[in-house]
Design a protein around this motif. Structure first.
Motif, PDB file in Angstrom:
ATOM      1  N   PRO A  36      -2.508 -19.645  26.753  1.00  0.00           N
ATOM      2  CA  PRO A  36      -2.058 -20.350  25.539  1.00  0.00           C
ATOM      3  C   PRO A  36      -1.050 -21.459  25.799  1.00  0.00           C
ATOM      4  O   PRO A  36      -1.113 -22.517  25.156  1.00  0.00           O
ATOM      5  CB  PRO A  36      -1.456 -19.220  24.699  1.00  0.00           C
ATOM      6  N   ALA A  37      -0.139 -21.266  26.764  1.00  0.00           N
ATOM      7  CA  ALA A  37       0.892 -22.282  27.015  1.00  0.00           C
ATOM      8  C   ALA A  37       0.297 -23.601  27.486  1.00  0.00           C
ATOM      9  O   ALA A  37       0.940 -24.653  27.381  1.00  0.00           O
ATOM     10  CB  ALA A  37       1.884 -21.755  28.047  1.00  0.00           C
ATOM     11  N   GLY A  38      -0.932 -23.542  27.991  1.00  0.00           N
ATOM     12  CA  GLY A  38      -1.587 -24.764  28.449  1.00  0.00           C
ATOM     13  C   GLY A  38      -2.435 -25.433  27.396  1.00  0.00           C
ATOM     14  O   GLY A  38      -3.166 -26.387  27.698  1.00  0.00           O
ATOM     15  N   TRP A  39      -2.376 -24.938  26.146  1.00  0.00           N
ATOM     16  CA  TRP A  39      -3.124 -25.508  25.026  1.00  0.00           C
ATOM     17  C   TRP A  39      -2.155 -26.134  24.028  1.00  0.00           C
ATOM     18  O   TRP A  39      -0.982 -25.759  23.954  1.00  0.00           O
ATOM     19  CB  TRP A  39      -3.934 -24.427  24.311  1.00  0.00           C
ATOM     20  N   GLN A  40      -2.700 -27.037  23.207  1.00  0.00           N
ATOM     21  CA  GLN A  40      -1.959 -27.630  22.105  1.00  0.00           C
ATOM     22  C   GLN A  40      -2.778 -27.514  20.827  1.00  0.00           C
ATOM     23  O   GLN A  40      -3.997 -27.314  20.861  1.00  0.00           O
ATOM     24  CB  GLN A  40      -1.667 -29.110  22.391  1.00  0.00           C
ATOM     25  N   TRP A  41      -2.080 -27.662  19.692  1.00  0.00           N
ATOM     26  CA  TRP A  41      -2.769 -27.627  18.406  1.00  0.00           C
ATOM     27  C   TRP A  41      -2.151 -28.634  17.455  1.00  0.00           C
ATOM     28  O   TRP A  41      -1.009 -29.049  17.610  1.00  0.00           O
ATOM     29  CB  TRP A  41      -2.713 -26.232  17.778  1.00  0.00           C
ATOM     30  N   ARG A  42      -2.952 -29.015  16.452  1.00  0.00           N
ATOM     31  CA  ARG A  42      -2.437 -29.800  15.336  1.00  0.00           C
ATOM     32  C   ARG A  42      -3.384 -29.625  14.156  1.00  0.00           C
ATOM     33  O   ARG A  42      -4.563 -29.298  14.313  1.00  0.00           O
ATOM     34  CB  ARG A  42      -2.307 -31.276  15.698  1.00  0.00           C
ATOM     35  N   ARG A  43      -2.855 -29.854  12.954  1.00  0.00           N
ATOM     36  CA  ARG A  43      -3.673 -29.745  11.742  1.00  0.00           C
ATOM     37  C   ARG A  43      -4.508 -30.993  11.553  1.00  0.00           C
ATOM     38  O   ARG A  43      -4.096 -32.109  11.886  1.00  0.00           O
ATOM     39  CB  ARG A  43      -2.790 -29.541  10.516  1.00  0.00           C
ATOM     40  N   ALA A  44      -5.691 -30.790  10.986  1.00  0.00           N
ATOM     41  CA  ALA A  44      -6.515 -31.912  10.547  1.00  0.00           C
ATOM     42  C   ALA A  44      -5.987 -32.393   9.204  1.00  0.00           C
ATOM     43  O   ALA A  44      -5.273 -31.664   8.501  1.00  0.00           O
ATOM     44  CB  ALA A  44      -7.962 -31.477  10.414  1.00  0.00           C
ATOM     45  N   PRO A  45      -6.329 -33.614   8.797  1.00  0.00           N
ATOM     46  CA  PRO A  45      -5.914 -34.081   7.471  1.00  0.00           C
ATOM     47  C   PRO A  45      -6.414 -33.148   6.380  1.00  0.00           C
ATOM     48  O   PRO A  45      -7.475 -32.526   6.500  1.00  0.00           O
ATOM     49  CB  PRO A  45      -6.566 -35.462   7.374  1.00  0.00           C
ATOM     50  N   ALA A  46      -5.651 -33.045   5.309  1.00  0.00           N
ATOM     51  CA  ALA A  46      -6.032 -32.173   4.198  1.00  0.00           C
ATOM     52  C   ALA A  46      -7.314 -32.687   3.553  1.00  0.00           C
ATOM     53  O   ALA A  46      -7.567 -33.885   3.470  1.00  0.00           O
ATOM     54  CB  ALA A  46      -4.913 -32.124   3.168  1.00  0.00           C
ATOM     55  N   GLY A  47      -8.119 -31.731   3.104  1.00  0.00           N
ATOM     56  CA  GLY A  47      -9.275 -32.084   2.289  1.00  0.00           C
ATOM     57  C   GLY A  47     -10.472 -32.636   3.032  1.00  0.00           C
ATOM     58  O   GLY A  47     -11.291 -33.331   2.431  1.00  0.00           O
ATOM     59  N   VAL A  48     -10.615 -32.326   4.344  1.00  0.00           N
ATOM     60  CA  VAL A  48     -11.805 -32.833   5.035  1.00  0.00           C
ATOM     61  C   VAL A  48     -13.080 -32.184   4.499  1.00  0.00           C
ATOM     62  O   VAL A  48     -14.163 -32.754   4.577  1.00  0.00           O
ATOM     63  CB  VAL A  48     -11.706 -32.643   6.560  1.00  0.00           C
ATOM     64  N   GLY A  49     -12.961 -30.960   3.956  1.00  0.00           N
ATOM     65  CA  GLY A  49     -14.108 -30.337   3.310  1.00  0.00           C
ATOM     66  C   GLY A  49     -15.019 -29.599   4.272  1.00  0.00           C
ATOM     67  O   GLY A  49     -14.674 -29.321   5.419  1.00  0.00           O
ATOM     68  N   ASP A  50     -16.224 -29.298   3.791  1.00  0.00           N
ATOM     69  CA  ASP A  50     -17.192 -28.488   4.531  1.00  0.00           C
ATOM     70  C   ASP A  50     -18.029 -29.390   5.420  1.00  0.00           C
ATOM     71  O   ASP A  50     -18.728 -30.273   4.935  1.00  0.00           O
ATOM     72  CB  ASP A  50     -18.098 -27.742   3.543  1.00  0.00           C
ATOM     73  N   PRO A  51     -18.006 -29.183   6.748  1.00  0.00           N
ATOM     74  CA  PRO A  51     -18.763 -30.055   7.647  1.00  0.00           C
ATOM     75  C   PRO A  51     -20.262 -29.823   7.534  1.00  0.00           C
ATOM     76  O   PRO A  51     -20.728 -28.818   6.988  1.00  0.00           O
ATOM     77  CB  PRO A  51     -18.259 -29.634   9.042  1.00  0.00           C
TER      78      PRO A  51
END
Length: 653
Positions: free
Chosen positions: A394-409
């Motif tokens: 895990p320490a070698g990974w990063q994360w971030r949120r996607a923009p709100a409201g992208v919806g169902d792909p």
């Protein structure tokens, strides 16, 4: 759609060639085994496999038939029709000494029950389950459950073993409740043995149950069908092609410029260190404690030139909940909608490179816990020679949120639960031409997000299944979606309501289908209402009308037409046994008049007039009339036997 029955609904990823693990073809097909029920009053097809050209003798009671296996090693015997009764022994023997037997077989009626989680919902979860299970002792009501599997091609054999079993408290506990209660009613009225086939899978969309022959006739399915066929031949190429579509969808929703997306090494944004591979609700990040949406994960893996050049490479990841879109060095390698199952994506030659390789995974969660999970061993670059390079901790990974409201792909057409034909191929096709009395179908929740065209899809599925079972008039009992979700004080648009109306329209267009209306049996806070006993009663009523000469209306009050008469709209109904009645009010409520555009509906007062309902139009024009619309509408129009009127939308003429 992810459901609260989550632990029971683990989903396998649809592999390129799942048939490789299939059991050897037996002399007598697994549909024919001890305790099976064969369909009465029609020729009885029996089949299996033997060496090409081998002569096969088939005996059932006093009936005997000699057939020969074809060039592919398949044989089939169509025995004469038999009346209900038994037990019988089915014996098969070849001239070369092969033999197979099935004991304690009964002749009666066979029903196939299928759909998603509300049909899968077990007897152990219903109201009064302990009592229902305790009294479930019927040796002439036989049960078979088909294990959840998928395949890219229609299978002749079941990918997992099946078994016929008499009804006991042990065998009924995990069996489909709606199916069981329906058959219990039919056993009481028809007094013949019954066989039930439970082929269900929670969270699944209708296209996964439609055979390829039905999809080939659907103009809206052609682009995805071509991609599905490409995947069958070259999974890496198809994944790349679909990934490009997914990427375009994401850019349009996120506003990211080409080259600045999260799957690129130069992606801007605030990336944080990954706390763990637990669901993100458990990270201790306040903004994620109840978060349903998309998060991005990324890491790097370093490969030697020899490793980068190896053939047969795959990206292995732990489970992603619900959907993931995975990229290697900016190249899309896989998109899957399935929770609780590790990912394994083949990598096209040239995807990997010597040195650092960027792995990026977008994970979308729509309900409950979400995230990329699993064990360290599940995350690696794997090679065909059995070697692998682990991905970082895990320490070698990063994360971030996607923009709100992208919806169902968009969904890949080879996905297990929302793709094309995979579930049909592995769970319905192997049933072959087995004789059926009819089929019961309870599904639609997974299509509520895109309900347009569901009626046509359901109609094509019914037609294709009838072709498989060799019975153009095979009865279909359609359980309409029950209520679930918030109640609202004003007219709203609703995917659940539209699916209900699409189900109604499919049944209206099919003389051999009946609708079991369940709008009053739902639960606003639980998509899986526990009252499956009444669902079974209503399915049985439809079966009585379609298949057994019953005189009662199969579906209750049924709207036929809506016409202007001056300042009112008259809605005409049929099928209201003992007339129309209203509960808890002198007038029916839940009627709406609408203009042509979404959001143009208004509640309208209504009154009963014999077998009609009169809706006051007032001064506003109306193009459509709706009744009992919404996720969880409150409706009070019934017939004298207690069946609710179906929710509907009709044009006003």
């Amino acid at each position: 759609m992810k459901t609260p029955l989550r632990s029971a609904l683990a989903l396998p990823i649809l592999l390129a060639h799942p048939a490789a693990a299939q059991q050897a073809a037996p002399l007598l097909h697994p549909m024919f085994q001890d305790h099976a029920v064969l369909q009465r009053d029609r020729p009885i097809p029996v089949w299996g496999d033997a060496p090409a050209g081998e002569r096969v003798e088939v005996t059932l009671g006093s009936r005997k038939l000699l057939v020969r296996a074809d060039k592919d090693g398949h044989w089939r015997a169509d025995l004469p029709a038999m009346r209900a009764g038994g037990p019988y022994t089915l014996a098969v023997a070849t001239r070369s000494g092969g033999s197979a037997r099935a004991e304690d077989m009964m002749i009666g009626d066979v029903w196939l029950c299928s759909g998603q989680s509300n049909m899968e919902y077990p007897v152990s979860g219903v109201l009064g389950a302990a009592g229902e299970i305790g009294k479930a002792k019927d040796p002439e009501l036989r049960l078979m459950t088909v294990e959840k599997k998928t395949s890219l091609n229609p299978e002749r054999q079941f990918p997992a073993p099946v078994r016929w079993q008499p009804t006991t408290p042990e065998t009924v506990r995990d069996f489909s409740a709606a199916c069981y209660f329906m058959a219990r009613d039919l056993r009481a009225s028809q007094k013949v043995p019954m066989g039930l086939i439970d082929a269900t899978w929670g969270g699944t969309a209708i296209d996964a149950w439609r055979p390829e022959s039905a999809l080939a006739k659907d103009p809206t399915a052609q682009a995805d069908l071509a991609l599905f066929r490409t995947y069958r031949a070259d999974p890496a190429l198809a994944s790349k092609q679909f990934g490009e579509r997914w990427m375009a969808w994401y850019r349009a929703r996120s506003g990211d410029a080409a080259g600045a997306e999260p799957w690129q090494a130069t992606a801007p944004g605030d990336w944080a260190a990954l706390p763990s591979f637990d669901p993100w609700e458990k990270w201790g990040v306040a903004a994620l404690a109840q978060y349903n949406g998309m998060l991005w994960y990324r890491t790097e893996v370093t490969l030697t030139p020899e490793q980068a050049a190896k053939g047969g490479a795959s990206l292995a990841l732990g489970p992603a909940d619900d959907m993931d879109a995975s990229f290697v060095n900016g190249v899309p390698v896989g998109v899957t909608y399935a929770w609780g199952v590790p990912r394994l994506y083949p990598l096209a030659p040239g995807t990997l490179k010597p040195g650092k390789n960027l792995i990026a995974v977008g994970v979308l969660d729509t309900w409950g816990e979400g995230g990329l999970t699993g064990t360290p061993e599940q995350r690696a670059i794997r090679f065909a020679d059995g070697s692998s390079v682990p991905l970082a901790a895990p320490a070698g990974w990063q994360w971030r949120r996607a923009p709100a409201g992208v919806g169902d792909p968009p969904h890949a057409p080879w996905e297990a639960i929302a793709g094309f034909s995979g579930i049909y191929n592995a769970m319905v096709a192997p049933i072959g031409p087995y004789g059926l009395r009819g089929a019961a179908w309870y599904q639609g929740e997974a299509n509520a997000g895109s309900p347009d065209g569901y009626a046509e899809k359901l109609g094509s599925m019914m037609g294709a299944w009838r072709g498989q079972f060799g019975k153009p008039e095979l009865p279909f009992l359609i359980a309409q979606l029950s209520s679930w979700g918030p109640r609202v004080p004003r007219p709203v648009e609703s995917g659940f309501a539209q699916i209900r109306d699409e189900q109604r329209r499919a049944v209206a267009a099919d003389p051999h289908a009946a609708l079991a209306v369940t709008i009053d049996l739902g639960d606003v806070v639980d998509i899986h209402p526990a009252n499956k006993l009444d669902v079974g009663h209503r399915l049985a009523r439809g079966a009585e009308a379609l298949s057994y000469g019953g005189k009662a209306s199969p579906s209750g009050p049924w709207p036929v037409e809506a016409r202007y008469e001056g300042a009112v709209v008259r809605v005409r109904f049929t099928g209201a046994d003992q007339g129309l009645v209203t509960y808890n009010a002198a007038q029916p409520f839940g009627f709406e008049l609408c203009g042509p555009a979404p959001g143009s509906c208004r509640f309208a007062p209504a009154t009963l007039s014999g077998s009609d309902v009169i809706v006051q139009a007032g001064t506003g024009a109306a193009d459509r009339v709706r009744y009992c619309w919404g996720d969880s509408p409150i409706c009070n129009l019934y017939d004298g036997t207690g069946l609710p009127a179906t929710p509907f939308e009709l044009p006003v003429r």
